[in-house]
Scaffold this active site. Structure first.
Site, short mmCIF file in Angstrom:
data_model
loop_
_atom_site.label_atom_id
_atom_site.label_comp_id
_atom_site.label_asym_id
_atom_site.label_seq_id
_atom_site.Cartn_x
_atom_site.Cartn_y
_atom_site.Cartn_z
N HIS A 152 -1.85 3.17 5.83
CA HIS A 152 -1.14 4.36 6.31
C HIS A 152 -0.44 4.98 5.10
O HIS A 152 0.11 4.26 4.27
CB HIS A 152 -0.15 3.99 7.40
N ASN B 104 6.86 -5.01 7.86
CA ASN B 104 7.33 -6.38 8.06
C ASN B 104 6.93 -7.06 9.37
O ASN B 104 7.37 -8.17 9.63
CB ASN B 104 8.86 -6.43 7.99
N ASP C 204 5.36 -9.24 12.32
CA ASP C 204 4.52 -10.42 12.43
C ASP C 204 3.38 -10.09 13.40
O ASP C 204 3.58 -9.35 14.36
CB ASP C 204 5.31 -11.60 13.02
N GLU D 37 7.02 -12.89 -0.01
CA GLU D 37 6.76 -13.58 1.27
C GLU D 37 7.23 -15.02 1.16
O GLU D 37 6.90 -15.71 0.19
CB GLU D 37 5.25 -13.57 1.59
N GLU E 262 13.83 -13.12 1.78
CA GLU E 262 13.05 -12.47 2.83
C GLU E 262 13.53 -12.92 4.21
O GLU E 262 13.71 -12.11 5.12
CB GLU E 262 11.56 -12.79 2.67
N TYR F 213 -9.65 4.01 10.82
CA TYR F 213 -8.71 3.34 9.92
C TYR F 213 -7.38 3.08 10.62
O TYR F 213 -6.55 2.31 10.15
CB TYR F 213 -8.50 4.18 8.63
#
Length: 672
Positions: free
Chosen positions: A323, A386, A388, A435, A440, A506
């Site tokens: 994006h 971010n 999950d 990560e 984080e 996409y």
């Protein structure tokens, strides 16, 4: 006493506005420029009183900052400073320094003289208009950027590269921002007029960028571009066909109607032109695996039925392969210290913010540190980089159990063009800590305090691994997909697998499923097992533009009930256009550009548009071919006359219903 603005090259050079192709003077705020005024006799400072007056908008008022008188003597000054820098016979040169926070736009200039019969002022004359823009070179301006290399890239450069494809198979799209082209500055100001934005707000980059992020899409305000992700572009130009912003902006300003069609990179590219044109430093950024989460939590939910197969009807969140959005540079006096600098703004209409389709400005620094409550829309961008990915197993009674959590898939890589170079710059570390680092985890906990929900459970990892190979495939070629299961346990494992291959846009939305298999795979202890490879032929007629094949494998381990999953996006490589330019290359000397293409497929291409343009070289041009038979070639030649010296590119695209994303470019250096 007729004032005139000479073709004042010194003003333009000092204000970095030489490149604007405009009939009027263009200057930047917070910095002195010179105006020469010729009276009917020599000026006598002791007795002659005059002022230069600037007005903007339809009803100028001193109290609103839309009428500003500038005085030549130090005894009497307004918010804009005036000083006489030269007098010679009947001519006076006045140095004028505008306020560094003044309104940005097109001003009219008058000279007023005090006479025994009252004040006499010059008539309105459109040739004496001038534009005042944001000034990233002035320390007092909110958009000040103290880095000359970044200013050259993010304000002055017209040639852009926008990244797309997949994070492990990156593609580039050349784009001509064209912010200095004739009519583009007027089109950008028209966008603000059309939005009914109060003229008094137009000096504040926060308000200007927030308003523009709403105005660049046509949802809810008849803005610039109509989004279309359907694959049917009969009534407009396919998003993949555009080569630059000029045509889009000029078309919007002249027709006063939204332009068809755009997808995320077109919104970002045209927004980038708007920002650079007005003097706000800006760049286009691509986020690979961007979560588009439609309920504001920090998880992207993929729902499986109790056999482990994806339930497409109930899976609402989508992950975009990539994006594009924009970053613009400005101070944030509305936030605590340290959150100025790069800000995310996004004109692609995904979700509403305060009731309108717009997003930002959101501080990149705030996103990195989990300060998701800071305006504007930081929480939405935080989730895009971010989230999950959580796989849920849905029981017959409708209850859901989380069975697998992938914390590293989303926001895998964030790229922009490197300043002063045609290479890419990885800016992932501007948005997130590494990560798995303790920073984080702290940031994610902070974001949760501000109301972002995450998946807390940590289902045990399965002891079977699934490996999908990385494939690089040319469009139309046959290919094989093999699949490997690895058993890390000491016992035999049986996996009931579901293998799904689909064509996806996409945006992660499925167009059609072309492969579905449900093998049962038995793997011995500490062994690996290959599933018979699948052969793909004749898949072309299924493809949509931005041809991506998306393979997803899910399976349930019989002995333990654990879920295994693997996902792979395969980007098909398109044929290329060959672009060549003739030798030589001097300003104002005619040259020739040639585009060549051979249809490599075993079917004809119909309804083909080819477009070509180049910054400082040629305006956008296009040619239509109703048919290119299989195996046949075409050659299109255009003459052009370079307007500016320096390094630049001719860029071309080919687009038709059966094939898109075909481009080529030629780099050339123009001598003065």
């Amino acid at each position: 006493k007729r004032p005139y603005l000479p073709p004042n090259e010194i003003n333009k050079m000092q204000h970095h506005t030489v490149s604007y192709n405009s009939d009027y003077l263009v200057v930047r705020r917070g910095q002195e420029f010179q105006v020469k005024i010729t009276f009917n006799r020599p000026y006598k400072p002791a007795e002659d009183k005059f002022a230069v007056e600037f007005t903007i908008g339809s009803s100028p008022q001193f109290s609103k900052g839309t009428y500003i008188p500038v005085f030549p003597t130090s005894e009497r000054q307004s918010s804009w400073e005036g000083r006489i820098t030269n007098t010679s016979e009947n001519t006076v040169t006045l140095g004028i320094t505008t306020a560094a926070n003044c309104i940005v736009g097109k001003y009219h200039l008058y000279v007023a003289v005090m006479t025994p019969f009252g004040i006499r002022r010059t008539r309105r004359d459109d040739s004496r208009a001038l534009y005042i823009l944001f000034n990233p070179w002035a320390a007092a301006d909110a958009v000040f950027l103290d880095d000359e290399e970044q200013r050259q890239e993010c304000v002055m450069t017209e040639m852009g590269i926008i990244y797309h494809g997949a994070y492990d198979d990156i593609s580039e799209r050349n784009w001509n921002y064209g912010q200095f082209n004739y009519g583009v500055l007027d089109a950008c100001l028209y966008i603000m007029d059309r939005s009914d934005m109060p003229i008094t707000n137009r000096g504040d980059p926060i308000k200007v960028t927030r308003k523009a992020s709403a105005m660049l899409n046509s949802r809810d305000d008849d803005g610039v571009l109509v989004g279309n992700w359907s694959g049917d572009y009969t009534y407009g130009v396919a998003p993949t066909s555009w080569t630059g912003s000029t045509e889009i902006l000029l078309s919007y300003a002249s027709s006063k109607m939204p332009v068809c069609y755009a997808q995320c990179w077109v919104y970002a590219a045209v927004f980038n032109t708007f920002l650079r044109c007005l003097g706000i430093p800006a760049r286009v950024v691509t986020n690979y695996y961007s979560a588009h989460d439609n309920d504001g939590n920090l998880k992207t939910d993929i729902i499986l039925d109790d056999n482990g197969r994806i339930d497409r009807n109930r899976t609402k969140d989508s992950i975009w392969n990539y994006h594009c959005w924009n970053e613009c540079y400005m101070s944030r006096p509305d936030l605590p210290t340290g959150f100025g600098g790069w800000q995310v703004v996004d004109a692609t209409p995904q979700e509403t913010s305060d009731g309108m389709y717009r997003c930002g400005p959101a501080s990149v620094q705030a996103i990195k540190h989990g300060q998701t409550c800071y305006p504007f829309d930081a929480a939405f961008v935080f989730a895009e980089v971010n989230s999950d990915v959580v796989f849920y197993s849905r029981r017959k009674d409708g209850t859901m159990d989380p069975v697998k959590v992938n914390q590293t898939h989303v926001g895998r890589m964030i790229l922009t063009k490197a300043p002063g170079d045609m290479t890419r710059l990885d800016i992932t570390d501007q948005y997130k800590f590494p990560e798995g680092s303790k920073e984080e985890r702290t940031v994610l906990e902070k974001a949760e305090e501000y109301g972002c929900k995450r998946e807390k459970s940590n289902p045990p990892e399965a002891d079977v691994d699934l490996v999908l190979p990385t494939l690089e495939i040319n469009m139309g070629d046959d290919f094989e997909l093999s699949l490997e299961f690895i058993n890390r346990s000491d016992q035999r494992r049986v996996v009931e697998a579901y293998i799904s291959g689909s064509v996806v846009y996409y945006t992660g939305v499925t167009s059609s499923e072309f492969l579905f298999r449900d093998p049962t795979v038995t793997i011995g202890p500490k062994k690996s097992e290959q599933v018979n490879p699948f052969l793909f032929i004749n898949y072309m007629k299924r493809l949509v533009e931005q041809a991506n094949l998306h393979f997803i494998v899910t399976g349930k381990v019989k002995e333990t009930g654990q879920i295994v999953t693997a996902m792979k996006v395969v980007t098909l490589h398109n044929p290329k256009l060959i672009v060549t330019v003739s030798d030589g290359g001097r300003v104002n000397e005619e040259m020739m550009a040639t585009v060549e293409f051979t249809n490599p497929f075993n079917f004809s291409l119909e309804g083909v548009y080819i477009r070509m343009e180049g910054p400082g070289l040629m305006p956008p041009k296009f040619k239509y071919y109703s048919l290119i038979p299989r195996g046949s070639s075409l050659t299109w030649t255009e003459f052009f006359t370079p307007q500016r010296a320096g390094s630049t590119r001719v860029i071309a695209t080919l687009d038709c219903p059966a094939l898109s994303q075909v481009h080529g470019q030629a780099t050339l250096t123009i001598a003065p």
